[in-house]
Design an enzyme around this catalytic site. Sequence first.
Site, PDB file in Angstrom:
ATOM      1  N   ARG A 195      28.433  55.293  46.842  1.00 59.26           N
ATOM      2  CA  ARG A 195      27.476  54.298  47.338  1.00 59.26           C
ATOM      3  C   ARG A 195      27.295  54.443  48.853  1.00 59.26           C
ATOM      4  NH1 ARG A 195      29.306  50.358  44.405  1.00 59.26           N
ATOM      5  NH2 ARG A 195      30.688  49.425  45.938  1.00 59.26           N
TER       6      ARG A 195
ATOM      7  N   ALA B 252      40.548  47.852  31.006  1.00 56.77           N
ATOM      8  CA  ALA B 252      41.358  46.746  31.510  1.00 56.77           C
ATOM      9  C   ALA B 252      42.695  46.734  30.784  1.00 56.77           C
ATOM     10  CB  ALA B 252      40.613  45.432  31.304  1.00 56.77           C
TER      11      ALA B 252
ATOM     12  N   CYS C 138      45.214  45.026  31.432  1.00 60.08           N
ATOM     13  CA  CYS C 138      45.756  43.674  31.302  1.00 60.08           C
ATOM     14  C   CYS C 138      45.139  42.920  30.140  1.00 60.08           C
ATOM     15  CB  CYS C 138      45.536  42.889  32.586  1.00 60.08           C
ATOM     16  SG  CYS C 138      46.281  43.696  33.991  1.00 60.08           S
TER      17      CYS C 138
ATOM     18  N   ASP D 272      48.683  52.399  40.538  1.00 64.58           N
ATOM     19  CA  ASP D 272      50.059  52.263  40.045  1.00 64.58           C
ATOM     20  C   ASP D 272      50.977  53.428  40.396  1.00 64.58           C
ATOM     21  OD1 ASP D 272      49.114  49.931  38.967  1.00 64.58           O
ATOM     22  OD2 ASP D 272      49.462  50.477  36.871  1.00 64.58           O
TER      23      ASP D 272
ATOM     24  N   TYR E  34      41.627  16.961  46.852  1.00 64.39           N
ATOM     25  CA  TYR E  34      42.156  15.907  46.002  1.00 64.39           C
ATOM     26  C   TYR E  34      41.028  15.174  45.293  1.00 64.39           C
ATOM     27  CZ  TYR E  34      43.245  10.998  45.031  1.00 64.39           C
ATOM     28  OH  TYR E  34      43.319   9.769  44.450  1.00 64.39           O
TER      29      TYR E  34
ATOM     30  N   TRP F  34      48.702  14.398  46.983  1.00 66.73           N
ATOM     31  CA  TRP F  34      49.414  15.562  47.514  1.00 66.73           C
ATOM     32  C   TRP F  34      49.472  16.579  46.383  1.00 66.73           C
ATOM     33  CZ3 TRP F  34      51.528  15.631  52.547  1.00 66.73           C
ATOM     34  CH2 TRP F  34      51.579  14.401  53.217  1.00 66.73           C
TER      35      TRP F  34
END
Lengths: 478, 478
Positions: A24, A43, A45, A310, A454, A462
Amino acid sequence: MTAEPFVVVGGDAAGLSAASKCKREAPDREVVVFEKGPWVSYAHCGTPYFVKGEIDALTDLLSLSPDEVDERGIDLRREHEVTGIDTSERTVAVRDADGDRRDQPYGDLLVATGGHALTAPVDGTGLPGVFSLHGMDDAAAIRAALEPAGEATVESLGGGDFLDPGVLEPYADWAPPETVAIVGGGYVGVEMAEAFTAHGLDVHLFQRGEHVLGPFGEAVGERVDAELRDRGVTLHLGETVERLVGDERVERLECAGGTALDVDLALVGVGVRPNVGLVADTPVELGDSGAVAVDDYGRTSVDGVYAAGDCAEARHAVTGAFDWVPLGLTANRAGRAIGQTVAGDPKPTGDIAGTAVVKAFDQEAGRTGLVDRERCEAAGFDPVSETVTDSSRSSYYPGAAETVVTLTADRETGRLLGGTVVGTDRAAVRIDTVATALEGDMTVAEVENLDLAYAPPFSPVWDPVLTAAKVLHGSLDD
Amino acid sequence: MTAEPFVVVGGDAAGLSAASKCKREAPDREVVVFEKGPWVSYAHCGTPYFVKGEIDALTDLLSLSPDEVDERGIDLRREHEVTGIDTSERTVAVRDADGDRRDQPYGDLLVATGGHALTAPVDGTGLPGVFSLHGMDDAAAIRAALEPAGEATVESLGGGDFLDPGVLEPYADWAPPETVAIVGGGYVGVEMAEAFTAHGLDVHLFQRGEHVLGPFGEAVGERVDAELRDRGVTLHLGETVERLVGDERVERLECAGGTALDVDLALVGVGVRPNVGLVADTPVELGDSGAVAVDDYGRTSVDGVYAAGDCAEARHAVTGAFDWVPLGLTANRAGRAIGQTVAGDPKPTGDIAGTAVVKAFDQEAGRTGLVDRERCEAAGFDPVSETVTDSSRSSYYPGAAETVVTLTADRETGRLLGGTVVGTDRAAVRIDTVATALEGDMTVAEVENLDLAYAPPFSPVWDPVLTAAKVLHGSLDD
């Protein structure tokens, strides 16, 4: 442009990210990718969820088809194995599917050869019915072994043009298992426990340590242990599997202490190692981890040779040292940066924090940075940790669930070193807050004062991460 | 200890956080809290979900009961209104429920008087059937107005010992509404649209701007507009409500442009203002925002006088200037820090980033930092923004949903200035990544290289926040 080509060895996350980015940024540069197998850009995973049956087709796991790679102007050669590198001549030796050999010159070379599943020191892993899960063919084979004899076909598994029917052949006349053993309680072990359970199997998980998910620390391990048991998985903790035995296929698992179990199938997931055989006879140096040593730009010790994914190390955001943490984002990001560097616009590959998440049935677990005392001390820190159990939402709001956060900091400086999160309600995404704080070199006091979001449906006032920081900050002051 | 007491005006988030922390750190110090109403320590942000019917009892919204406050050793005086401060004598004038007055000396004073709902410039907001939602009595009154005449009682609403039956009296003989108008498309308006819809009402929302949730920017606004319409809410955008008219109760809403609608009930949520009347005749200075000016420790311009919560300013992490952003965490955190400071261990109240999240039916929206061009430019930045639409999980994984992330950065420095997130799948929690990066003063290049968590059930390889940073980084380089 007369520059020699950018040659990439390995057609998965790191390799194709690099090839795509280079093409690219420098469309005139010739980019050649050699992949020894039929699959590219898949993939890893996602494979446990294919085995589970939650994802229909193997090809759903492809992020790019070979045609799409072609369209990017990349010269992709599947079924081409790179067997050697001559770093002085700047060539790689390539063998194609027919066994023909040739030398390919390179201007820049990226070694993106990935990793492989470890099976040692377990004996008998060559028996039929013993699997690792590392790649698409493994996923296809396991699915074939789970289904009634002969039912799994290339078509039924969505193997497209990529799955070799030979992978399924051993299961054409194969009695599906009833009892399966998983050896190893890491990501793969935990994810596969869920997958096998979905097939109605009697699932046994053997783990040497006291808890599953060792790298996630005790607080996560305990909770995931409980989740696995709740879902009917039999945990064998503190057990070292010595061997798998059987005649025509695996029939029995035996542990060092004498524990034994009759099994019909075994999955061995005891670790991953970098594929560095290709550079063994070259001047490309390895790091202490055994993966390829690189600098902040993914450059190896040899001019013009890069490594990513990896098979390579990366700099750790907390220790500042190079380390080996094989994960998908790291591979993609480093590959992309190297593609840009090779195209003439140098870009660092980025630090890693070892951030990881895993799903164990309904529990979501995350970790980032340094979470065990030994690693903290080895890096020169004096670690202090606190674990809090808090609510994922305002406690009065429907769906609020326990969220357990552990944070670790250095006693002297207060610097955040790492953390883990586990729970059933949006717990995984919360680890990103901790990872971002880590990479910002924040102290626990700074984390305590973060202005996080929150609203009752999403968080207590919290956030659990803030509560953990508050408690840890208190401990540091003691 | 002979120090004069620590006196707190206001018994909600900031006030009771300060009182509790001070008492914990300095148990011998006398701590007195005056609260003018019956309620203490209630969760404002939970009230829309009480109106919706998702939370059973008003008292479920209390984080501390008066008894628990007592157990902390805090001298809590409910139904006690502080009517004046004499900063030279260091006393406050207090009037109790019987109208009796006395002067209370203080050593340190915290002004934590909160905010109030704005109704101007809409006329007719005093009519029966016109509500704001600011506090527990409002929530009780709205629920009473929605239920069949006379059905709502202190007991049925879970009002405990706190709800004055007089609040419910006007609805003893009251025809429940069929058509309701919401004036204002901020948090309260959007949350109440969900609440009213749950009661099966015909809900109309009037908003002056082009989209709801103006402070969340256009990308969020568009998506939440669509969600509201999908759920049957009629949106009237670009409409300025001028007046509510009626005889015995509200009957009709009229806009500046001539639009009118017959309504049975109206909720006005056009903004909040700080309650600063108490300091009007004192030397305590206000900031440009109209809220009480403070320093990084919550100290006002007068020695010994602090301010925190919705009545006070706080320092903005991006601009470095003091600003007014009334939110729950800010109040709790500042109160707690002031409690520690007053106890003798000075602690900064912490920066704010204006981080906020809101639920609109199934859409979750978050924002942090500076997200509009005008505010960026006013703070001296040259803002560049990019919006990406990405998947919340790996696209092949079940449950993956569109997630829209907008990030804004300064062109010259690349510094991240703000961001928004919207989507249905764990979108809200992702804003915390952006908020943490903001407070870490990160550049977009640094955000792009964050090591965030990836696993198919939780995120694509590149989290949507990373993808947005990648695209924005590209734009900055152009």
